[in-house]
Design an enzyme around this catalytic site. Structure first.
Site, PDB file in Angstrom:
ATOM      1  N   ALA A  66      51.740  -4.692   1.214  1.00 44.63           N
ATOM      2  CA  ALA A  66      51.248  -5.757   2.073  1.00 44.63           C
ATOM      3  C   ALA A  66      50.622  -6.805   1.150  1.00 44.63           C
ATOM      4  O   ALA A  66      50.198  -6.494   0.035  1.00 44.63           O
ATOM      5  CB  ALA A  66      50.219  -5.205   3.039  1.00 44.63           C
ATOM      6  N   GLY A 111      52.628  -0.984   1.608  1.00 42.68           N
ATOM      7  CA  GLY A 111      53.501  -1.403   2.708  1.00 42.68           C
ATOM      8  C   GLY A 111      54.974  -1.409   2.325  1.00 42.68           C
ATOM      9  O   GLY A 111      55.847  -1.247   3.184  1.00 42.68           O
ATOM     10  N   GLU A 114      56.075   2.004   2.771  1.00 35.23           N
ATOM     11  CA  GLU A 114      56.068   2.274   4.222  1.00 35.23           C
ATOM     12  C   GLU A 114      57.271   1.633   4.906  1.00 35.23           C
ATOM     13  O   GLU A 114      57.899   2.230   5.784  1.00 35.23           O
ATOM     14  CB  GLU A 114      54.751   1.772   4.822  1.00 35.23           C
ATOM     15  CG  GLU A 114      53.569   2.604   4.320  1.00 35.23           C
ATOM     16  CD  GLU A 114      52.216   1.993   4.662  1.00 35.23           C
ATOM     17  OE1 GLU A 114      51.932   0.868   4.216  1.00 35.23           O
ATOM     18  OE2 GLU A 114      51.436   2.637   5.381  1.00 35.23           O
ATOM     19  N   GLU A 134      46.796   2.289  -1.789  1.00 37.13           N
ATOM     20  CA  GLU A 134      45.770   1.572  -1.011  1.00 37.13           C
ATOM     21  C   GLU A 134      44.361   2.047  -1.320  1.00 37.13           C
ATOM     22  O   GLU A 134      43.406   1.277  -1.236  1.00 37.13           O
ATOM     23  CB  GLU A 134      46.040   1.732   0.490  1.00 37.13           C
ATOM     24  CG  GLU A 134      47.241   0.964   1.015  1.00 37.13           C
ATOM     25  CD  GLU A 134      48.535   1.774   0.977  1.00 37.13           C
ATOM     26  OE1 GLU A 134      48.646   2.754   0.201  1.00 37.13           O
ATOM     27  OE2 GLU A 134      49.450   1.408   1.739  1.00 37.13           O
TER      28      GLU A 134
HETATM   29  C1  HXC Z   1      50.088 -10.005  -3.138  1.00 37.89           C
HETATM   30  C2  HXC Z   1      51.059  -9.382  -5.117  1.00 37.89           C
HETATM   31  C3  HXC Z   1      51.137  -8.035  -4.686  1.00 37.89           C
HETATM   32  C4  HXC Z   1      50.650  -7.724  -3.387  1.00 37.89           C
HETATM   33  C5  HXC Z   1      51.954  -8.148  -6.666  1.00 37.89           C
HETATM   34  N1  HXC Z   1      51.576  -9.408  -6.360  1.00 37.89           N
HETATM   35  N2  HXC Z   1      51.691  -7.290  -5.681  1.00 37.89           N
HETATM   36  N3  HXC Z   1      50.549 -10.347  -4.342  1.00 37.89           N
HETATM   37  N4  HXC Z   1      50.132  -8.741  -2.652  1.00 37.89           N
HETATM   38  N5  HXC Z   1      50.690  -6.484  -2.878  1.00 37.89           N
HETATM   39  C6  HXC Z   1      51.682 -10.621  -7.170  1.00 37.89           C
HETATM   40  C7  HXC Z   1      50.669 -10.622  -8.293  1.00 37.89           C
HETATM   41  O1  HXC Z   1      49.423 -11.086  -7.838  1.00 37.89           O
HETATM   42  C8  HXC Z   1      51.307 -11.594  -9.249  1.00 37.89           C
HETATM   43  O2  HXC Z   1      51.087 -12.909  -8.786  1.00 37.89           O
HETATM   44  C9  HXC Z   1      52.797 -11.301  -9.094  1.00 37.89           C
HETATM   45  O3  HXC Z   1      52.939 -10.662  -7.821  1.00 37.89           O
HETATM   46  C10 HXC Z   1      53.340 -10.362 -10.160  1.00 37.89           C
HETATM   47  O4  HXC Z   1      52.530  -9.178 -10.176  1.00 37.89           O
HETATM   48  P1  HXC Z   1      51.837  -8.605 -11.498  1.00 37.89           P
HETATM   49  O5  HXC Z   1      50.711  -7.764 -11.070  1.00 37.89           O
HETATM   50  O6  HXC Z   1      51.545  -9.711 -12.458  1.00 37.89           O
HETATM   51  O7  HXC Z   1      53.012  -7.726 -12.103  1.00 37.89           O
HETATM   52  P2  HXC Z   1      52.876  -6.406 -12.983  1.00 37.89           P
HETATM   53  O8  HXC Z   1      51.790  -6.560 -13.998  1.00 37.89           O
HETATM   54  O9  HXC Z   1      54.259  -6.118 -13.487  1.00 37.89           O
HETATM   55  O10 HXC Z   1      52.436  -5.247 -11.986  1.00 37.89           O
HETATM   56  C11 HXC Z   1      53.301  -4.846 -10.940  1.00 37.89           C
HETATM   57  C12 HXC Z   1      52.498  -3.977  -9.931  1.00 37.89           C
HETATM   58  C13 HXC Z   1      51.213  -4.732  -9.515  1.00 37.89           C
HETATM   59  C14 HXC Z   1      52.129  -2.631 -10.583  1.00 37.89           C
HETATM   60  C15 HXC Z   1      53.425  -3.713  -8.736  1.00 37.89           C
HETATM   61  O11 HXC Z   1      51.588  -6.056  -9.080  1.00 37.89           O
HETATM   62  C16 HXC Z   1      50.457  -4.092  -8.396  1.00 37.89           C
HETATM   63  O12 HXC Z   1      49.751  -3.112  -8.592  1.00 37.89           O
HETATM   64  N6  HXC Z   1      50.535  -4.681  -7.196  1.00 37.89           N
HETATM   65  C17 HXC Z   1      49.748  -4.243  -6.044  1.00 37.89           C
HETATM   66  C18 HXC Z   1      50.273  -2.952  -5.500  1.00 37.89           C
HETATM   67  C19 HXC Z   1      49.442  -2.486  -4.327  1.00 37.89           C
HETATM   68  O13 HXC Z   1      48.239  -2.238  -4.438  1.00 37.89           O
HETATM   69  N7  HXC Z   1      50.094  -2.386  -3.173  1.00 37.89           N
HETATM   70  C20 HXC Z   1      49.409  -1.976  -1.945  1.00 37.89           C
HETATM   71  C21 HXC Z   1      48.911  -3.168  -1.188  1.00 37.89           C
HETATM   72  S1  HXC Z   1      47.985  -2.708   0.212  1.00 37.89           S
HETATM   73  P3  HXC Z   1      50.558 -14.086  -9.760  1.00 37.89           P
HETATM   74  O14 HXC Z   1      50.301 -15.224  -8.825  1.00 37.89           O
HETATM   75  O15 HXC Z   1      49.357 -13.554 -10.451  1.00 37.89           O
HETATM   76  O16 HXC Z   1      51.714 -14.306 -10.692  1.00 37.89           O
HETATM   77  C22 HXC Z   1      49.111  -2.256   1.375  1.00 37.89           C
HETATM   78  C23 HXC Z   1      48.624  -1.740   2.701  1.00 37.89           C
HETATM   79  C24 HXC Z   1      47.195  -2.006   2.883  1.00 37.89           C
HETATM   80  O17 HXC Z   1      50.266  -2.338   1.186  1.00 37.89           O
HETATM   81  C25 HXC Z   1      46.660  -1.523   4.191  1.00 37.89           C
HETATM   82  C26 HXC Z   1      45.259  -2.082   4.384  1.00 37.89           C
HETATM   83  C27 HXC Z   1      44.795  -2.202   5.768  1.00 37.89           C
END
Ligand code: HXC
Length: 260
Positions: A66, A111, A114, A134
């Site tokens: 997400a 997400g 999911e 998460e």
């Molecule tokens: C918004 C995201 C994103 C996300 C990545 N990006 N994941 N933006 N939401 N979930 C963006 C980064 O900010 C970055 O933007 C660009 O995508 C590239 O990501 P990087 O982090 O620079 O790449 P990398 O270093 O290769 O790492 C890849 C990764 C990491 C390991 C996948 O991006 C990561 O950990 N992402 C988050 C994963 C996560 O936590 N997902 C769960 C979300 S919560 P910029 O602008 O900086 O270039 C969820 C449900 C929540 O899904 C429920 C709550 C109620």
């Protein structure tokens, strides 16, 4: 139809839906939900379309979750008032009765994992990585991860994934039953589209009912599920495609399906 955050195309009887926010690793925001809801409704309504594939643009991610940036400033009261994420579980999945496959290329996190698990099955590229991270954000899965992952891979692994936020690679995902098959990244889309074409070549009502039967296994006791299965089987015996399918077998030829 053009969308802001996804691309869709039809190839024969197969609809390909591509998540298209590569700069955000295809993170799922409210617009993606709106676009996907509309694309799935169009797929469902089009009689010429019999199976769908969903994948992510780029080689790096199916979807990295997400959209954290969208959620980071939102007050808790709004998450509740909007029933945030309800659309994902109620609209996208439950209203789609035709089969669809997730072709997971790269990260499927939060997400993203999911969404992949909402599909009828997953084909993964060899660089795929699955996870429910998460907990590291101070939250927990919100689009079905705790429920679908547990059903898919069992309590011990699901609990470990949710509590540590660690990623699972494609090989472990296949071994654990999360994905149907792993293929080289270069072959992923071809493989998923061919698999979808195979499904689309089946009698359409039988495909829909096979899907419904397998999903029933998650909702019922064994006895109720066996009855539901038998009734669906019996309904299928009344279709023209059943008569054609059995005649085609006896006559040693390919069946020609009418979808009724
Ligand atoms: C918004 C995201 C994103 C996300 C990545 N990006 N994941 N933006 N939401 N979930 C963006 C980064 O900010 C970055 O933007 C660009 O995508 C590239 O990501 P990087 O982090 O620079 O790449 P990398 O270093 O290769 O790492 C890849 C990764 C990491 C390991 C996948 O991006 C990561 O950990 N992402 C988050 C994963 C996560 O936590 N997902 C769960 C979300 S919560 P910029 O602008 O900086 O270039 C969820 C449900 C929540 O899904 C429920 C709550 C109620």
């Amino acid at each position: 139809m053009t969308y802001e955050t996804i691309e869709t195309e039809t190839r024969g009887a197969v609809t390909l839906i591509t998540l298209n926010r590569p700069k955000a690793l295809n993170a799922l925001n409210t617009q993606v939900l709106a676009d996907l809801t509309s694309a799935f409704a169009a797929f469902e309504a089009d009689d010429s379309q019999l199976c769908a594939v969903i994948t992510g643009s780029g080689e790096k991610a199916f979807a990295a979750g997400a959209d954290i940036k969208e959620m980071s400033e939102k007050p808790a009261a709004d998450f509740y008032k909007e029933d945030f994420f309800a659309g994902w579980t109620s609209d996208v999945v439950k209203k789609t009765r035709k089969p669809w496959i997730a072709a997971v290329n790269g990260f499927a996190l939060g997400g993203g994992c999911e969404l992949a698990m909402m599909a009828d099955f997953i084909i993964a590229s060899d660089n795929a990585k699955f996870g429910q991270p998460e907990i590291k954000l101070g939250v927990a899965p919100g689009m079905g991860g705790s429920q679908r992952l547990t059903r898919a891979i069992g309590k011990s692994k699901a609990m470990e994934m949710c509590l540590t936020g660690r990623m699972m690679d494609a090989e472990e995902a296949e071994r654990s039953g999360l994905v149907a098959r792993v293929v080289p990244l270069a072959d992923l889309l071809d493989d998923a589209m061919k698999t979808a074409a195979t499904i689309a070549s089946m009698p359409p009502l039988a495909a829909m009912m096979n899907k419904e039967m397998v999903n029933t296994a998650f909702e019922t006791t064994l006895d109720q599920g066996l009855i539901a299965e038998r009734r669906m089987f019996q309904v299928l015996t009344s279709t023209e495609d059943k008569a054609e399918g059995m005649a085609a077998f006896v006559e040693k030829r390919e069946g020609k399906w009418k979808g009724r």
